[in-house]
Design a protein around this motif. Structure first.
Motif, PDB file in Angstrom:
ATOM      1  N   ARG A  42       9.423   4.844   3.709  1.00  0.00           N
ATOM      2  CA  ARG A  42       8.605   6.049   3.692  1.00  0.00           C
ATOM      3  C   ARG A  42       9.001   6.962   2.543  1.00  0.00           C
ATOM      4  NH1 ARG A  42       9.143  11.394   6.977  1.00  0.00           N
ATOM      5  NH2 ARG A  42       7.011  12.238   6.993  1.00  0.00           N
ATOM      6  N   CYS A  43       7.991   7.506   1.896  1.00  0.00           N
ATOM      7  CA  CYS A  43       8.191   8.534   0.888  1.00  0.00           C
ATOM      8  C   CYS A  43       7.448   9.779   1.336  1.00  0.00           C
ATOM      9  CB  CYS A  43       7.653   8.071  -0.465  1.00  0.00           C
ATOM     10  SG  CYS A  43       7.766   9.312  -1.778  1.00  0.00           S
ATOM     11  N   HIS A  44       8.128  10.896   1.344  1.00  0.00           N
ATOM     12  CA  HIS A  44       7.550  12.155   1.801  1.00  0.00           C
ATOM     13  C   HIS A  44       7.733  13.210   0.715  1.00  0.00           C
ATOM     14  CE1 HIS A  44       6.335  15.285   4.628  1.00  0.00           C
ATOM     15  NE2 HIS A  44       7.346  15.991   4.179  1.00  0.00           N
ATOM     16  N   ARG A 102      -1.636   5.399   2.545  1.00  0.00           N
ATOM     17  CA  ARG A 102      -1.500   6.842   2.350  1.00  0.00           C
ATOM     18  C   ARG A 102      -2.606   7.527   3.157  1.00  0.00           C
ATOM     19  NH1 ARG A 102      -1.491  10.174  -3.248  1.00  0.00           N
ATOM     20  NH2 ARG A 102      -0.599  12.135  -2.462  1.00  0.00           N
ATOM     21  N   GLU A 143       1.038  13.994   1.841  1.00  0.00           N
ATOM     22  CA  GLU A 143       2.481  14.071   1.712  1.00  0.00           C
ATOM     23  C   GLU A 143       3.238  12.770   1.950  1.00  0.00           C
ATOM     24  OE1 GLU A 143       0.524  15.849   3.659  1.00  0.00           O
ATOM     25  OE2 GLU A 143       1.390  16.184   5.676  1.00  0.00           O
ATOM     26  N   ASP A 144       2.574  11.763   2.509  1.00  0.00           N
ATOM     27  CA  ASP A 144       3.293  10.539   2.856  1.00  0.00           C
ATOM     28  C   ASP A 144       2.699   9.307   2.190  1.00  0.00           C
ATOM     29  OD1 ASP A 144       3.800  11.702   6.232  1.00  0.00           O
ATOM     30  OD2 ASP A 144       5.212  11.683   4.553  1.00  0.00           O
ATOM     31  N   LEU A 174       3.555   5.177   2.294  1.00  0.00           N
ATOM     32  CA  LEU A 174       4.359   4.160   2.952  1.00  0.00           C
ATOM     33  C   LEU A 174       4.279   2.837   2.189  1.00  0.00           C
ATOM     34  CD1 LEU A 174       3.325   4.767   6.681  1.00  0.00           C
ATOM     35  CD2 LEU A 174       5.178   5.833   5.382  1.00  0.00           C
TER      36      LEU A 174
END
Lengths: 112, 113
Positions: free
Chosen positions: B22-24, B68, B72-73, B75
């Motif tokens: 995960r990228c936030h 997406r 904000e996220d 994956l």
């Protein structure tokens, strides 16, 4: 994207200016020059970028030659924390987000 | 520093298992990217996104999928992990396309045994 050539490694004394050169002789008119650095095991850190004018920010200065075939990144007062691999990247600015192609870069060692 | 977090930061998994990274971001940037970094190869783009539900492949997309659903996220999913996917994965964000710079997250070290 144009290819770049950088020295493999450089040393710099702490407190002195570090001048990192980059050759990009095949750069096109619509390609920007970017500099990033990567400190061991961390994510790449953006430093500065420019098209043809010299640029300066709180981290560094970027000097681009008039023919745009080479550039120099200047860290005015190098500290031990500036020890990192520095990447010079040329990249076309198009309408979509495009990846940055990171080459081997220059390993800068700042010595006490 | 740009507000980018990645989770998990370290993961060890077995071959054949699914894995999601995960990228936030808290910057409300439109573009998000997934790269992998391997010795001798530098950073290589896996997938990127130019808006919610808008994604495209990079140079090394085989074996990876992304999603997406919110700004904000972003994956990254390895449907069936292989040892060749052992790597350090970096997420990056960018305000826009064109000449905008990208800001990178701290990375996720993934080991597939």
């Amino acid at each position: 994207d144009a290819k770049t050539t950088q020295p493999t490694s450089m040393d710099c004394a702490e407190g002195r200016a570090a001048n990192l050169p980059c050759n990009h002789s095949t750069i096109s008119g619509n390609e920007y020059v970017y500099w990033y650095r990567q400190i061991h095991s961390q994510g790449p850190q953006y430093i500065i970028h420019g098209l043809k004018n010299n640029e300066t920010n709180e981290m560094a200065s970027l000097i681009i030659t008039e023919d745009r075939k080479s550039s120099t990144l200047i860290l005015p007062h190098a500290t031990l924390r500036d020890t990192a691999v520095y990447y010079c990247i040329v990249r076309v600015a198009d309408i979509y987000g495009q990846n940055f192609v990171f080459g081997p870069g220059t390993r800068l060692s700042v010595l006490p | 520093d740009a507000g980018i977090t990645q989770s998990p930061r370290h993961k060890v998994t077995e071959t054949g298992t699914p894995v999601t990274l995960r990228c936030h971001q808290t910057e409300n940037h439109r573009y998000m990217y997934w790269y992998r970094q391997d010795p001798g190869h530098g950073l290589r783009l896996i997938h990127y996104s130019y808006g919610v539900k808008d994604t495209d492949k990079g140079e090394v997309s085989d074996g990876y999928s992304v999603s997406r659903s919110k700004t904000e996220d972003f994956l990254l999913t390895l449907e069936s992990a292989t040892s060749s996917q052992t790597s350090v994965y970096f997420c990056a964000i960018s305000y826009g396309g064109g000449s905008y710079e990208q800001y990178f997250g701290p990375g996720t070290r993934l080991t597939v045994t």
